[in-house]
Design a protein around this motif. Structure first.
Motif, mmCIF file in Angstrom:
data_model
loop_
_atom_site.group_PDB
_atom_site.id
_atom_site.type_symbol
_atom_site.label_atom_id
_atom_site.label_comp_id
_atom_site.label_asym_id
_atom_site.label_seq_id
_atom_site.Cartn_x
_atom_site.Cartn_y
_atom_site.Cartn_z
ATOM 1 N N PHE A 68 53.110 25.171 -9.067
ATOM 2 C CA PHE A 68 54.215 25.974 -9.574
ATOM 3 C C PHE A 68 55.045 26.487 -8.416
ATOM 4 O O PHE A 68 54.593 26.528 -7.276
ATOM 5 N N ALA A 69 56.258 26.880 -8.732
ATOM 6 C CA ALA A 69 57.135 27.559 -7.774
ATOM 7 C C ALA A 69 57.908 28.630 -8.528
ATOM 8 O O ALA A 69 58.289 28.442 -9.679
ATOM 9 N N ALA A 70 58.125 29.753 -7.878
ATOM 10 C CA ALA A 70 58.922 30.840 -8.448
ATOM 11 C C ALA A 70 60.003 31.213 -7.446
ATOM 12 O O ALA A 70 59.756 31.229 -6.241
ATOM 13 N N TRP A 71 61.195 31.471 -7.965
ATOM 14 C CA TRP A 71 62.299 31.842 -7.093
ATOM 15 C C TRP A 71 63.165 32.881 -7.772
ATOM 16 O O TRP A 71 63.105 33.090 -8.968
ATOM 17 N N GLN A 72 63.963 33.533 -6.943
ATOM 18 C CA GLN A 72 64.944 34.491 -7.448
ATOM 19 C C GLN A 72 66.256 34.253 -6.731
ATOM 20 O O GLN A 72 66.284 33.706 -5.626
ATOM 21 N N MET A 73 67.318 34.655 -7.379
ATOM 22 C CA MET A 73 68.658 34.447 -6.830
ATOM 23 C C MET A 73 69.419 35.756 -6.784
ATOM 24 O O MET A 73 69.224 36.620 -7.631
ATOM 25 N N ASN A 74 70.292 35.860 -5.798
ATOM 26 C CA ASN A 74 71.213 36.976 -5.682
ATOM 27 C C ASN A 74 72.624 36.398 -5.783
ATOM 28 O O ASN A 74 73.190 35.948 -4.782
ATOM 29 N N ASP A 76 75.552 37.655 -6.076
ATOM 30 C CA ASP A 76 76.589 38.300 -5.267
ATOM 31 C C ASP A 76 76.626 37.755 -3.838
ATOM 32 O O ASP A 76 77.684 37.655 -3.229
ATOM 33 N N LYS A 77 75.468 37.430 -3.314
ATOM 34 C CA LYS A 77 75.384 36.898 -1.949
ATOM 35 C C LYS A 77 75.277 35.380 -1.934
ATOM 36 O O LYS A 77 75.164 34.789 -0.857
ATOM 37 N N ARG A 78 75.264 34.760 -3.129
ATOM 38 C CA ARG A 78 75.116 33.317 -3.257
ATOM 39 C C ARG A 78 73.900 32.826 -2.478
ATOM 40 O O ARG A 78 73.925 31.810 -1.799
ATOM 41 N N SER A 79 72.791 33.610 -2.592
ATOM 42 C CA SER A 79 71.563 33.261 -1.889
ATOM 43 C C SER A 79 70.389 33.262 -2.857
ATOM 44 O O SER A 79 70.452 33.858 -3.927
ATOM 45 N N GLY A 80 69.353 32.584 -2.445
ATOM 46 C CA GLY A 80 68.136 32.515 -3.243
ATOM 47 C C GLY A 80 66.927 32.497 -2.334
ATOM 48 O O GLY A 80 67.033 32.241 -1.128
ATOM 49 N N GLU A 81 65.787 32.789 -2.931
ATOM 50 C CA GLU A 81 64.538 32.800 -2.173
ATOM 51 C C GLU A 81 63.415 32.278 -3.043
ATOM 52 O O GLU A 81 63.276 32.695 -4.194
ATOM 53 N N ILE A 82 62.647 31.368 -2.493
ATOM 54 C CA ILE A 82 61.421 30.956 -3.174
ATOM 55 C C ILE A 82 60.399 32.031 -2.869
ATOM 56 O O ILE A 82 60.064 32.277 -1.704
ATOM 57 N N ASP A 83 59.935 32.708 -3.911
ATOM 58 C CA ASP A 83 58.993 33.815 -3.750
ATOM 59 C C ASP A 83 57.582 33.331 -3.500
ATOM 60 O O ASP A 83 56.849 33.916 -2.712
ATOM 61 N N ILE A 84 57.179 32.299 -4.231
ATOM 62 C CA ILE A 84 55.813 31.811 -4.128
ATOM 63 C C ILE A 84 55.771 30.370 -4.615
ATOM 64 O O ILE A 84 56.487 30.007 -5.550
ATOM 65 N N ILE A 85 54.969 29.584 -3.952
ATOM 66 C CA ILE A 85 54.740 28.196 -4.352
ATOM 67 C C ILE A 85 53.271 27.901 -4.114
ATOM 68 O O ILE A 85 52.699 28.344 -3.114
ATOM 69 N N ALA A 86 52.666 27.195 -5.042
ATOM 70 C CA ALA A 86 51.259 26.814 -4.895
ATOM 71 C C ALA A 86 51.058 25.444 -5.521
ATOM 72 O O ALA A 86 51.628 25.138 -6.568
#
Length: 150
Positions: A68-74, A76-86
């Motif tokens: 799985f992978a989980a991510w979040q996006m911002n 306003d900043k046109r950015s994203g981050e993968i929070d966790i992957i396993a």
């Protein structure tokens, strides 16, 4: 939810119990991550929340969870981050992680994200993760986080 939590614990348990504990000692381990199993259970409660730009994707083979992978996006900043992957141990080096990241990157790009990041440790436990992120074309920015028991 339980299979996701089980894979999370199986993936990151060796980091907390073997790597982190051996590096910082029992006192810091207890203070910083003494409840790591419960922390992951709590994390899963709000990890998938599309209305708040948080997403999870899973890869399964029949009834078997491969990763799985989980991510979040911002936006306003046109950015994203993968929070966790396993990825399940027996599925590593079979392109499951690549498929998960590719899916997350494409979903973020479609949502207007221009820059994506992911964090990982600098210890030996995370050697494979760093090599994987390098293989995806990501650029590493070394950071150092210090601990001391008082």
């Amino acid at each position: 939810m339980e299979p996701l939590l089980e894979l999370t614990i199986a993936t990151f348990g060796p980091f907390y119990e073997d790597s982190f504990r051996s590096i910082v000692g029992d006192a810091i381990m207890a203070n910083q991550h003494g409840t790591w199993r419960e922390d992951y259970r709590d994390m899963w409660v709000g990890l998938h929340d599309p209305q708040n730009n948080k997403h999870v994707v899973v890869v399964e083979d029949g009834d078997t969870l491969l990763g799985f992978a989980a991510w979040q996006m911002n936006p306003d900043k046109r950015s994203g981050e993968i929070d966790i992957i396993a990825v399940a141990v027996d599925q590593r080096r079979h392109h499951v992680g690549t498929a998960l990241c590719t899916h997350a990157f494409e979903a973020m790009k479609h949502a207007g994200v221009e820059v994506v990041s992911i964090g990982t440790g600098g210890d030996r436990f995370h050697d494979a993760a760093r090599a994987f992120y390098d293989s995806l074309g990501m650029t590493a920015l070394p950071l150092v986080h210090y601990y001391m028991a008082l």
